[in-house]
Every structure is written in structure tokens, then in C-alpha cells.
Scaffold this motif. Structure first.
Motif, PDB file in Angstrom:
ATOM      1  N   PHE A 164       0.808  -1.214   0.000  1.00 20.36           N
ATOM      2  CA  PHE A 164       0.000   0.000   0.000  1.00 20.36           C
ATOM      3  C   PHE A 164       0.841   1.264   0.000  1.00 20.36           C
ATOM      4  O   PHE A 164       2.017   1.261   0.356  1.00 20.36           O
ATOM      5  CB  PHE A 164      -0.928   0.018   1.223  1.00 20.36           C
ATOM      6  N   SER A 165       0.220   2.365  -0.405  1.00 17.84           N
ATOM      7  CA  SER A 165       0.746   3.726  -0.288  1.00 17.84           C
ATOM      8  C   SER A 165      -0.382   4.600   0.226  1.00 17.84           C
ATOM      9  O   SER A 165      -1.511   4.506  -0.263  1.00 17.84           O
ATOM     10  CB  SER A 165       1.207   4.273  -1.634  1.00 17.84           C
ATOM     11  N   MET A 166      -0.091   5.428   1.231  1.00 21.65           N
ATOM     12  CA  MET A 166      -1.064   6.371   1.787  1.00 21.65           C
ATOM     13  C   MET A 166      -0.405   7.746   1.842  1.00 21.65           C
ATOM     14  O   MET A 166       0.817   7.849   1.967  1.00 21.65           O
ATOM     15  CB  MET A 166      -1.473   5.972   3.208  1.00 21.65           C
ATOM     16  N   TYR A 167      -1.213   8.790   1.775  1.00 28.31           N
ATOM     17  CA  TYR A 167      -0.704  10.152   1.815  1.00 28.31           C
ATOM     18  C   TYR A 167      -1.413  10.923   2.911  1.00 28.31           C
ATOM     19  O   TYR A 167      -2.625  10.853   3.036  1.00 28.31           O
ATOM     20  CB  TYR A 167      -0.937  10.847   0.471  1.00 28.31           C
ATOM     21  N   GLN A 168      -0.616  11.661   3.711  1.00 33.29           N
ATOM     22  CA  GLN A 168      -1.190  12.552   4.710  1.00 33.29           C
ATOM     23  C   GLN A 168      -1.005  13.965   4.182  1.00 33.29           C
ATOM     24  O   GLN A 168       0.120  14.389   3.907  1.00 33.29           O
ATOM     25  CB  GLN A 168      -0.493  12.378   6.058  1.00 33.29           C
ATOM     26  N   ILE A 169      -2.107  14.681   4.055  1.00 33.50           N
ATOM     27  CA  ILE A 169      -2.080  15.995   3.418  1.00 33.50           C
ATOM     28  C   ILE A 169      -2.495  17.041   4.430  1.00 33.50           C
ATOM     29  O   ILE A 169      -3.473  16.873   5.158  1.00 33.50           O
ATOM     30  CB  ILE A 169      -3.047  16.012   2.212  1.00 33.50           C
ATOM     31  N   ASN A 170      -1.726  18.167   4.476  1.00 29.74           N
ATOM     32  CA  ASN A 170      -2.183  19.298   5.291  1.00 29.74           C
ATOM     33  C   ASN A 170      -2.792  20.324   4.335  1.00 29.74           C
ATOM     34  O   ASN A 170      -3.028  20.022   3.167  1.00 29.74           O
ATOM     35  CB  ASN A 170      -1.052  19.854   6.168  1.00 29.74           C
ATOM     36  N   THR A 171      -3.019  21.537   4.773  1.00 26.13           N
ATOM     37  CA  THR A 171      -3.709  22.517   3.932  1.00 26.13           C
ATOM     38  C   THR A 171      -2.904  22.972   2.718  1.00 26.13           C
ATOM     39  O   THR A 171      -3.490  23.431   1.742  1.00 26.13           O
ATOM     40  CB  THR A 171      -4.106  23.752   4.757  1.00 26.13           C
ATOM     41  N   ASP A 172      -1.571  22.837   2.755  1.00 23.42           N
ATOM     42  CA  ASP A 172      -0.738  23.357   1.677  1.00 23.42           C
ATOM     43  C   ASP A 172      -0.098  22.297   0.786  1.00 23.42           C
ATOM     44  O   ASP A 172       0.150  22.550  -0.383  1.00 23.42           O
ATOM     45  CB  ASP A 172       0.400  24.220   2.251  1.00 23.42           C
ATOM     46  N   PHE A 173       0.216  21.129   1.340  1.00 20.82           N
ATOM     47  CA  PHE A 173       0.994  20.157   0.577  1.00 20.82           C
ATOM     48  C   PHE A 173       0.871  18.766   1.189  1.00 20.82           C
ATOM     49  O   PHE A 173       0.323  18.605   2.273  1.00 20.82           O
ATOM     50  CB  PHE A 173       2.473  20.582   0.522  1.00 20.82           C
ATOM     51  N   VAL A 174       1.411  17.790   0.475  1.00 18.81           N
ATOM     52  CA  VAL A 174       1.477  16.432   1.012  1.00 18.81           C
ATOM     53  C   VAL A 174       2.536  16.430   2.100  1.00 18.81           C
ATOM     54  O   VAL A 174       3.704  16.722   1.843  1.00 18.81           O
ATOM     55  CB  VAL A 174       1.835  15.399  -0.082  1.00 18.81           C
ATOM     56  N   ASP A 175       2.127  16.145   3.318  1.00 16.76           N
ATOM     57  CA  ASP A 175       3.033  16.201   4.461  1.00 16.76           C
ATOM     58  C   ASP A 175       3.843  14.918   4.603  1.00 16.76           C
ATOM     59  O   ASP A 175       5.018  14.957   4.948  1.00 16.76           O
ATOM     60  CB  ASP A 175       2.239  16.459   5.740  1.00 16.76           C
ATOM     61  N   MET A 176       3.197  13.779   4.348  1.00 19.40           N
ATOM     62  CA  MET A 176       3.904  12.519   4.536  1.00 19.40           C
ATOM     63  C   MET A 176       3.314  11.462   3.605  1.00 19.40           C
ATOM     64  O   MET A 176       2.104  11.402   3.416  1.00 19.40           O
ATOM     65  CB  MET A 176       3.794  12.055   5.993  1.00 19.40           C
ATOM     66  N   LYS A 177       4.187  10.663   3.037  1.00 11.28           N
ATOM     67  CA  LYS A 177       3.779   9.500   2.256  1.00 11.28           C
ATOM     68  C   LYS A 177       4.200   8.270   3.048  1.00 11.28           C
ATOM     69  O   LYS A 177       5.335   8.162   3.492  1.00 11.28           O
ATOM     70  CB  LYS A 177       4.464   9.489   0.897  1.00 11.28           C
ATOM     71  N   VAL A 178       3.263   7.341   3.233  1.00  9.55           N
ATOM     72  CA  VAL A 178       3.538   6.109   3.963  1.00  9.55           C
ATOM     73  C   VAL A 178       3.346   4.943   3.007  1.00  9.55           C
ATOM     74  O   VAL A 178       2.323   4.847   2.333  1.00  9.55           O
ATOM     75  CB  VAL A 178       2.595   5.949   5.184  1.00  9.55           C
ATOM     76  N   GLU A 179       4.365   4.074   2.948  1.00  9.07           N
ATOM     77  CA  GLU A 179       4.298   2.878   2.119  1.00  9.07           C
ATOM     78  C   GLU A 179       4.560   1.669   2.997  1.00  9.07           C
ATOM     79  O   GLU A 179       5.209   1.786   4.032  1.00  9.07           O
ATOM     80  CB  GLU A 179       5.367   2.928   1.030  1.00  9.07           C
ATOM     81  N   GLY A 180       4.070   0.520   2.562  1.00  7.17           N
ATOM     82  CA  GLY A 180       4.318  -0.680   3.340  1.00  7.17           C
ATOM     83  C   GLY A 180       3.985  -1.937   2.572  1.00  7.17           C
ATOM     84  O   GLY A 180       3.301  -1.906   1.549  1.00  7.17           O
ATOM     85  N   SER A 181       4.475  -3.039   3.091  1.00  3.79           N
ATOM     86  CA  SER A 181       4.190  -4.337   2.474  1.00  3.79           C
ATOM     87  C   SER A 181       2.873  -4.910   2.976  1.00  3.79           C
ATOM     88  O   SER A 181       2.277  -5.761   2.331  1.00  3.79           O
ATOM     89  CB  SER A 181       5.339  -5.316   2.734  1.00  3.79           C
ATOM     90  N   GLY A 182       2.399  -4.415   4.137  1.00  6.61           N
ATOM     91  CA  GLY A 182       1.133  -4.884   4.670  1.00  6.61           C
ATOM     92  C   GLY A 182       0.685  -4.026   5.831  1.00  6.61           C
ATOM     93  O   GLY A 182       1.485  -3.329   6.445  1.00  6.61           O
ATOM     94  N   ALA A 183      -0.614  -4.074   6.116  1.00  8.13           N
ATOM     95  CA  ALA A 183      -1.167  -3.323   7.243  1.00  8.13           C
ATOM     96  C   ALA A 183      -2.430  -4.006   7.740  1.00  8.13           C
ATOM     97  O   ALA A 183      -3.198  -4.566   6.945  1.00  8.13           O
ATOM     98  CB  ALA A 183      -1.474  -1.889   6.834  1.00  8.13           C
ATOM     99  N   LEU A 184      -2.609  -3.944   9.043  1.00  8.57           N
ATOM    100  CA  LEU A 184      -3.825  -4.438   9.686  1.00  8.57           C
ATOM    101  C   LEU A 184      -4.395  -3.307  10.518  1.00  8.57           C
ATOM    102  O   LEU A 184      -3.687  -2.713  11.335  1.00  8.57           O
ATOM    103  CB  LEU A 184      -3.512  -5.636  10.596  1.00  8.57           C
ATOM    104  N   GLN A 185      -5.681  -3.007  10.317  1.00  8.70           N
ATOM    105  CA  GLN A 185      -6.325  -1.958  11.102  1.00  8.70           C
ATOM    106  C   GLN A 185      -7.325  -2.593  12.056  1.00  8.70           C
ATOM    107  O   GLN A 185      -8.205  -3.359  11.643  1.00  8.70           O
ATOM    108  CB  GLN A 185      -7.040  -0.960  10.205  1.00  8.70           C
TER     109      GLN A 185
END
Length: 154
Positions: free
Chosen positions: A13-34
């Protein structure tokens, strides 16, 4: 104690955390459990690119990360790398995303352009760029042209 089943399972997976101005952080991983109140991420790599701070890149990675709210726990080790040439490995630790503070537990190795440092319980404050630790042993590069160094306790 009842066994929890994950609500969501992700692979590659790839996820993006966005604030009001720009992409703050990109998170990638081989797996995730929520689960209801936490997530477990595997093969974790988070990237930050700061356009307001001389276009610096930062990366933090770990084989397993437990995310509870804005707290990232690295029970199997963590590597943090900056585009200015600095990086550290810590045996394990916790990163508070809101406070931008990493608190290591156990051994660490810090490498910078100025030298290499080893010790215990590294604390890195991203906002102030301050690093603290205990039992530090350092190898400082006094003249990088001749690769001479000095070893001593701080």
C-alpha cells in the motif's frame, strides 16, 4: 482476553497525509492491519518532503510499526535518514507525530557528516533539530580531507 480481528487488511500500500498546503507525509508498506484502536504496519517507510525548509527529505522506516493515534511504535528497530547526510538506527523507540519527537529505547548508531556516534536512548526533536542520548561514544572527523578521526567519550 478476546482476540481481535482486523477491520481492514492491506497489502503493498501507499497512503498520503495531506495538510492545507501540501502532502506532508507519504507512507508505504508491504502490509497493514487496522483494528478498532490501533494499526500494525509491516515493511513501513514514511517519507517527508519539506518545501518550506530548503527542500529537505526525511525517511523513517521499520519492519513493524504499531500506530495508535499519532504515536508510532517501532518494536523491531527503526532507521531515520535525512537528505543532509544524517541518519540513525535505534534498537526500538516511539515517534510522536504531533510533537515531532522520537524517543529511542536501547542502543543507537548516529551517523553525520561530522562523525559517528553510538550510545543508548537517543531522543531526536525534529522541530529544534536537537539530539540527546546517554552513554555516548563518538568518532569525530576533525579533518575530512585526510580521514583522520578522534575517538572519545562525551
Amino acid at each position: 482476553m478476546t482476540e481481535q480481528w482486523p477491520k481492514i487488511e492491506l497489502n503493498q500500500f501507499s497512503m498520503y497525509q495531506i495538510n492545507t498546503d501540501f502532502v506532508d507525509m507519504k507512507v508505504e508498506g508491504s502490509g497493514a492491519l487496522q483494528f478498532d484502536d490501533y494499526e500494525i504496519l509491516f515493511g513501513f517507510l514514511a517519507s517527508r518532503y519539506n518545501t518550506h525548509s530548503k527542500r529537505t527529505y526525511e525517511y523513517i522506516s521499520g519492519e513493524e510499526v504499531i500506530k495508535t493515534g499519532d504515536i508510532y511504535t517501532f518494536p523491531q528497530g527503526v532507521v531515520y535518514t535525512k537528505s543532509d547526510g544524517g541518519s540513525f538506527w535505534s534498537e526500538n523507540g516511539v515517534y510522536d507525530y504531533q510533537k515531532e519527537i522520537f524517543k529511542g529505547k536501547g542502543d543507537f548508531i548516529l551517523s553525520t557528516l561530522e562523525g559517528n556516534f553510538e550510545g543508548k536512548n537517543i531522543i531526536y526533536n525534529r522541530k529544534s533539530q536537537n539530539i540527546q542520548a546517554i552513554d555516548i561514544v563518538s568518532k569525530i572527523f576533525l579533518d575530512t580531507n585526510k580521514n583522520t578521526s578522534k575517538k572519545g567519550k562525551k
